[in-house]
Scaffold this motif. Structure first.
Motif, short mmCIF file in Angstrom:
data_model
loop_
_atom_site.label_atom_id
_atom_site.label_comp_id
_atom_site.label_asym_id
_atom_site.label_seq_id
_atom_site.Cartn_x
_atom_site.Cartn_y
_atom_site.Cartn_z
N ASP A 156 -61.11 48.85 97.21
CA ASP A 156 -59.96 49.16 98.07
C ASP A 156 -58.82 48.17 97.86
OD1 ASP A 156 -61.29 51.27 99.15
OD2 ASP A 156 -61.93 50.20 100.96
N LEU A 157 -59.18 46.91 97.74
CA LEU A 157 -58.16 45.87 97.56
C LEU A 157 -57.42 46.04 96.24
CD1 LEU A 157 -60.07 42.74 98.89
CD2 LEU A 157 -58.18 43.94 100.00
N VAL A 158 -58.18 46.33 95.19
CA VAL A 158 -57.57 46.52 93.87
C VAL A 158 -56.64 47.73 93.90
CG1 VAL A 158 -58.02 47.16 91.47
CG2 VAL A 158 -59.37 45.37 92.54
N MET A 159 -57.07 48.80 94.58
CA MET A 159 -56.22 49.99 94.66
C MET A 159 -54.94 49.69 95.43
SD MET A 159 -59.08 52.97 95.11
CE MET A 159 -57.98 54.37 95.09
N ASN A 160 -55.07 48.93 96.50
CA ASN A 160 -53.87 48.52 97.25
C ASN A 160 -52.95 47.68 96.39
OD1 ASN A 160 -54.60 49.76 99.61
ND2 ASN A 160 -55.50 47.94 100.53
N LEU A 161 -53.55 46.75 95.66
CA LEU A 161 -52.77 45.86 94.81
C LEU A 161 -51.99 46.66 93.76
CD1 LEU A 161 -52.04 43.02 93.71
CD2 LEU A 161 -54.08 43.17 92.28
N MET A 162 -52.66 47.59 93.11
CA MET A 162 -52.00 48.35 92.05
C MET A 162 -50.88 49.23 92.62
SD MET A 162 -55.23 49.20 89.57
CE MET A 162 -54.31 49.64 88.10
N ARG A 163 -51.14 49.80 93.79
CA ARG A 163 -50.12 50.62 94.44
C ARG A 163 -48.89 49.77 94.76
NH1 ARG A 163 -53.12 52.76 98.99
NH2 ARG A 163 -54.64 53.33 97.43
N GLU A 164 -49.15 48.57 95.22
CA GLU A 164 -48.06 47.66 95.58
C GLU A 164 -47.32 47.17 94.34
OE1 GLU A 164 -45.46 45.82 97.82
OE2 GLU A 164 -47.05 47.06 98.69
N LEU A 165 -48.07 46.83 93.28
CA LEU A 165 -47.44 46.31 92.06
C LEU A 165 -46.57 47.36 91.37
CD1 LEU A 165 -50.24 44.10 90.41
CD2 LEU A 165 -48.22 43.36 91.68
N GLU A 166 -46.91 48.63 91.57
CA GLU A 166 -46.10 49.70 90.98
C GLU A 166 -44.67 49.67 91.50
OE1 GLU A 166 -48.25 53.30 91.70
OE2 GLU A 166 -49.57 52.99 89.99
N GLN A 167 -44.50 49.12 92.69
CA GLN A 167 -43.17 49.06 93.30
C GLN A 167 -42.39 47.82 92.86
OE1 GLN A 167 -42.77 51.73 95.39
NE2 GLN A 167 -44.93 52.23 95.06
N ARG A 168 -43.06 46.94 92.15
CA ARG A 168 -42.41 45.66 91.81
C ARG A 168 -42.22 45.51 90.31
NH1 ARG A 168 -45.01 41.24 95.97
NH2 ARG A 168 -45.47 42.67 97.67
N GLN A 169 -41.38 44.57 89.91
CA GLN A 169 -41.18 44.24 88.50
C GLN A 169 -42.15 43.12 88.12
OE1 GLN A 169 -39.90 45.99 86.44
NE2 GLN A 169 -37.67 46.04 86.35
N CYS A 170 -43.17 43.47 87.36
CA CYS A 170 -44.22 42.48 87.09
C CYS A 170 -43.94 41.55 85.92
CB CYS A 170 -45.55 43.16 86.85
SG CYS A 170 -46.22 43.90 88.34
N ASN A 171 -43.26 42.07 84.89
CA ASN A 171 -43.04 41.28 83.68
C ASN A 171 -44.32 40.68 83.12
OD1 ASN A 171 -40.22 41.69 83.50
ND2 ASN A 171 -39.88 40.15 85.08
N GLY A 172 -45.39 41.44 83.18
CA GLY A 172 -46.64 41.01 82.55
C GLY A 172 -47.44 39.98 83.31
#
Ligand SMILES: [Zn+2]
Length: 103
Positions: free
Chosen positions: A5-21
């Motif tokens: 669940d945490l990983v899914m939340n994290l990925m959903r959240e990161l999709e909204q942000r600029q990660c730059n790797g």
């Protein structure tokens, strides 16, 4: 499973942000197992935009405190819910954090 669940939340959240790797999270070890978390993230990110992401995990070890004055890092999972001194129910001061620090 909590880690999933945490990983899914994290990925959903990161999709909204600029990660730059690169991404960095704070993870309480009473909440999730960091190694398991990392594994699940690797599995989920395979073949996606996140595959090459360098995920850094800052872990926070649990600390319990009890009304009897006992305060320590639990040496066993049982101590998260039962004070080893008085048998009371201790409070978890830290160890259940989950926060994205970067980006
Ligand atoms: Zn106590």
């Amino acid at each position: 499973m909590q880690e999933t669940d945490l990983v899914m939340n994290l990925m959903r959240e990161l999709e909204q942000r600029q990660c730059n790797g690169h991404a960095k999270v704070k993870l309480g070890t009473a909440l999730a197992d960091p190694a398991k978390f990392q594994d699940i993230f690797s599995n989920f990110s395979r073949g996606t935009y996140f595959e090459s992401l360098n995920l850094e995990i800052e872990t926070v070890d649990p600390v319990i405190s009890c009304s009897c004055g006992y305060r320590a890092s639990p040496r066993s999972p049982e101590e998260l819910s039962i004070c080893p001194v008085c048998g009371g129910e201790p409070e978890l001061e830290q160890g259940i954090e989950f926060e994205i620090l970067e980006p």
